[in-house]
Structure formats: structure tokens, C-alpha cells
Write an enzyme that holds these catalytic residues in place. Structure first.
Site, short mmCIF file in Angstrom:
data_model
loop_
_atom_site.label_atom_id
_atom_site.label_comp_id
_atom_site.label_asym_id
_atom_site.label_seq_id
_atom_site.Cartn_x
_atom_site.Cartn_y
_atom_site.Cartn_z
N ASP A 1 0.83 -1.22 0.14
CA ASP A 1 0.09 -0.12 0.05
C ASP A 1 0.97 1.34 0.11
O ASP A 1 1.67 1.52 0.95
CB ASP A 1 -0.87 0.05 1.04
CG ASP A 1 -1.97 1.20 1.30
OD1 ASP A 1 -1.63 2.11 0.59
OD2 ASP A 1 -2.62 1.16 2.23
N TYR B 1 -5.16 18.04 -9.06
CA TYR B 1 -4.84 17.05 -10.01
C TYR B 1 -3.60 17.51 -10.62
O TYR B 1 -2.63 17.08 -10.83
CB TYR B 1 -6.15 16.36 -10.86
CG TYR B 1 -5.37 15.44 -11.90
CD1 TYR B 1 -5.38 14.35 -11.56
CD2 TYR B 1 -5.18 15.99 -12.98
CE1 TYR B 1 -4.67 13.17 -12.52
CE2 TYR B 1 -5.03 14.96 -14.16
CZ TYR B 1 -4.49 13.72 -13.97
OH TYR B 1 -4.23 12.89 -14.70
#
Length: 373
Positions: free
Chosen positions: A82, A191
């Protein structure tokens, strides 16, 4: 060093019509390789014979990617990780080091948390073009924690292994999958900032790692036909598809995730390709390789022959889609609608303005009208 080879493995059909440099004996790590671009990159490196360590959170998904790498001609090794947890990233590279005698030839930083996949409410807000103050603050954390920060963290733990791989005639390669959103507005301010940060990270890592014998490149895929786009296509979600493709036919403007892998494979196998004109020169938009442009320059194809991993997953062998900064893409997708009716033919798909060889400079891309609202 990498050896030139005219042979194509069983999964590599369509990778190139010319002699290619292969990656047999080389080791690579692709982060976030469960699906999408990461999966395509892993398979692309596998086509050239590399041993590819594929990381991700879902055990079954990374095991499947590792199998595809093997079928394509390489060796795939799943590594559960992860990338939002630093300790897991550290452990992942410790595991890789045990398998490779402390060396790593190629790192592809691709792990990314798409904020649209977090929950339906955020997805709906992003879909309607919500402004940053209308979105959950978590959107910033998503694209920076598993995105920009995870690229930094993986590079941090991988760099000592890559330094160990430096040898006469061989320079390891560190890549980040970024996007044109680094210079032009796509959606969600967070973003674009993350992508611009990724490109800047590559430039600064080159300053620090370049003199040690490691090259760093930011790779810009175009409009990619990922599993997400395929689902939209199958469910007939035209509005959403148009947001991705600019209103153009996905068959004509989309490239497969595999094409990014083939371009990175070419950059990895031949260090001479990590220089201009294949990679943009030093400057505010330096160290960038646009996938479609790299594919054209290196003589690569998209998709593959029936019965190969490439053909079965990503369609028929074909010429790659045009670069998203070429007139061949911008004409039909954007310019055509702005022309009067009697001149629209000029920018049609086969019109005189739709030229692959004419490309808009990066600084012109940055002057997107949406940024002037």
C-alpha cells in the site's frame, strides 16, 4: 548491457517491426500495477524479457499482472504494498533487494489514488466540474499521498538499489507516469498541481541522480483506453467518454496502456534514447517523453497479434493514436467545432489540418482557455 535482438517473444508480437534492444537480465519495479497504465507498463517491460516486480494493494490483481508479464516473455513477481504507508514501501524494496542482490535497473512510479474512485459523491462532483472549494479536502490528499508523495517515497527507497546497478555502458532509468495536466487544466486544481509536482520531481531527481549514473524521465500517456474507459464505453456513458476523449471516437484517439510500457521499455533498453529529441530539452517542461511521440520515433506499434497477451488484452496490431498535442488530435477534437460550417472539413479526421507531424509547443498547451475563466 542490453542486447539488440531481432527476435520477438510470444507476447511481444507488434512491439516493433525493427530490431529492438531487449531487457533480459534486467530488473524493474512498476508501482501501482494492478490495473490501467501500471499493468500495461509491466507487460510492456515483460515483452522485452525483464524481471518485473509489480506492486499494489490487491493480492489477486498483482498476481494476475505478474502472470501476464510471464506470458508476455518476462518474469513477473507480485509485491503486496500500500503506497500510502511508508513502512510498506520500505519493506517492498527490502524484499526486492533480497531477490536482486541489492540492485534495481528500472523504477516506474505509477501508483495513483484516483479521487473519483473514492466514493460516488466525489465522483459526481468531479463529473459536473465542481470547483476545488466544492470538493472534499480529501481530493488533495488522494492525489498527493498516493501520487506525488508516493513517487518520492518509492524513489527514496529504490535509489540505493539503482545506484548499485550503475555499470559501464548502463544507466538505470527512473520514470514517473505524469500527464499534460502538468501544464494545462484538466479537472480539479489538486490534480494539475500533483502532475506539475511530478514533473518537477523528475527534473530535480535528474540533478541529484544524473551525475551518479541514473536517468530520470517523466512519461506522458495520451488518452488511454483503460478498464475505466472501457466500462464507460460498454455502458454507453457518452458524456463521460467525451470528457476523456474530447468528443472524438475512442477507437481513433485512444492508446492502450501497453503503449506506455513499450515506450518505457525502449527508453530503458537504450540509454541513448533518453535525450532530445525523444525527451524534451532542459527547461520548465524538460525531461518529458510524450508516449505517442516516443512510439512514433522508436517505430513501435500498439496492440498485438491474436493469441498474444498484447492482442488479447489491448486489441489488434495498429499504428498508435496521434499525440494529443498534434494537429491530428487537436483538429478533430477541438479546432473543428470552432470553425464555420463550410470550413469544418479542414479539421476533419482526414482533413489537411489533421497532421501528426505538427505539434503544439508545451508553453502553448499551458495557455488553455479554461485557465483564463
Amino acid at each position: 548491457g542490453a542486447q539488440p535482438s531481432h527476435a520477438q517473444g510470444s507476447g511481444a508480437s507488434g512491439a516493433s517491426s525493427a530490431a529492438v534492444f531487449d531487457l533480459r537480465g534486467r530488473t524493474a519495479c512498476v508501482t501501482g500495477a494492478s490495473r490501467g497504465i501500471g499493468k500495461g507498463v509491466a507487460v510492456g517491460l515483460g515483452e522485452l524479457g525483464a524481471t518485473v516486480f509489480v506492486t499494489g494493494r490487491r493480492k489477486d490483481a498483482i498476481a494476475q499482472t505478474a502472470e501476464l508479464v510471464a506470458k508476455a516473455g518476462g518474469r513477473g513477481v507480485p509485491v503486496l504494498c500500500d503506497h500510502s504507508e511508508d513502512a510498506q514501501v520500505q519493506q517492498a524494496f527490502a524484499e526486492i533487494a533480497k531477490e536482486t542482490a541489492g540492485k534495481l535497473d528500472i523504477l516506474v512510479n505509477n501508483a495513483f489514488q484516483d479521487p473519483a474512485l473514492r466514493d460516488k459523491k466525489t465522483d459526481a462532483l468531479l463529473e459536473k466540474g465542481a470547483k476545488f472549494y466544492e470538493l472534499p479536502l480529501q481530493v488533495w490528499d488522494d492525489v498527493h499521498r498516493v501520487g506525488l508523495r508516493s513517487h518520492y517515497t518509492a524513489s527514496y527507497y529504490a535509489s540505493p538499489l539503482m545506484i548499485n546497478s550503475v555499470a559501464p555502458g548502463w544507466r538505470p532509468l527512473l520514470c514517473v507516469t505524469s500527464a499534460p495536466a502538468a501544464v494545462t487544466y484538466y479537472y480539479a486544481a489538486a490534480y494539475g498541481v500533483a502532475k506539475a509536482g511530478s514533473d518537477r520531481l523528475v527534473r530535480d531527481l535528474q540533478v541529484e541522480l544524473g551525475p551518479l549514473g541514473i536517468d530520470c524521465v517523466s512519461v506522458w500517456p495520451g488518452v488511454v483506453y483503460t478498464e475505466t474507459v472501457q466500462r464507460l464505453y460498454e455502458t454507453g456513458d457518452t458524456l463521460r467518454i467525451n470528457r476523456v476523449t474530447g468528443g472524438a471516437d475512442p477507437e481513433e484517439v485512444c492508446e492502450s496502456p501497453l503503449l506506455t510500457g513499450r515506450v518505457i521499455g525502449s527508453l530503458a533498453a537504450d540509454p541513448a534514447k533518453r535525450l532530445p529529441p525523444y525527451v524534451s530539452p532542459d527547461g520548465l517542461s524538460g525531461r518529458i517523453c510524450v508516449v505517442a511521440e516516443g512510439a512514433e520515433a522508436f517505430g513501435l506499434r500498439d496492440g498485438g497479434a491474436p493469441g498474444t497477451v498484447a492482442g488479447d488484452l489491448w486489441g489488434r496490431d495498429r499504428r498508435p493514436a496521434p499525440s494529443i498535442r498534434s494537429l491530428a488530435y487537436l483538429g478533430p477534437a477541438l479546432i473543428r467545432d470552432k470553425l464555420p460550417e463550410n470550413l469544418k472539413w479542414l479539421a476533419a479526421r482526414d482533413g489537411p489540418l489533421a497532421r501528426r507531424d505538427i505539434k503544439v509547443p508545451f508553453d502553448v498547451m499551458a495557455q488553455d482557455p479554461r485557465t483564463e475563466d
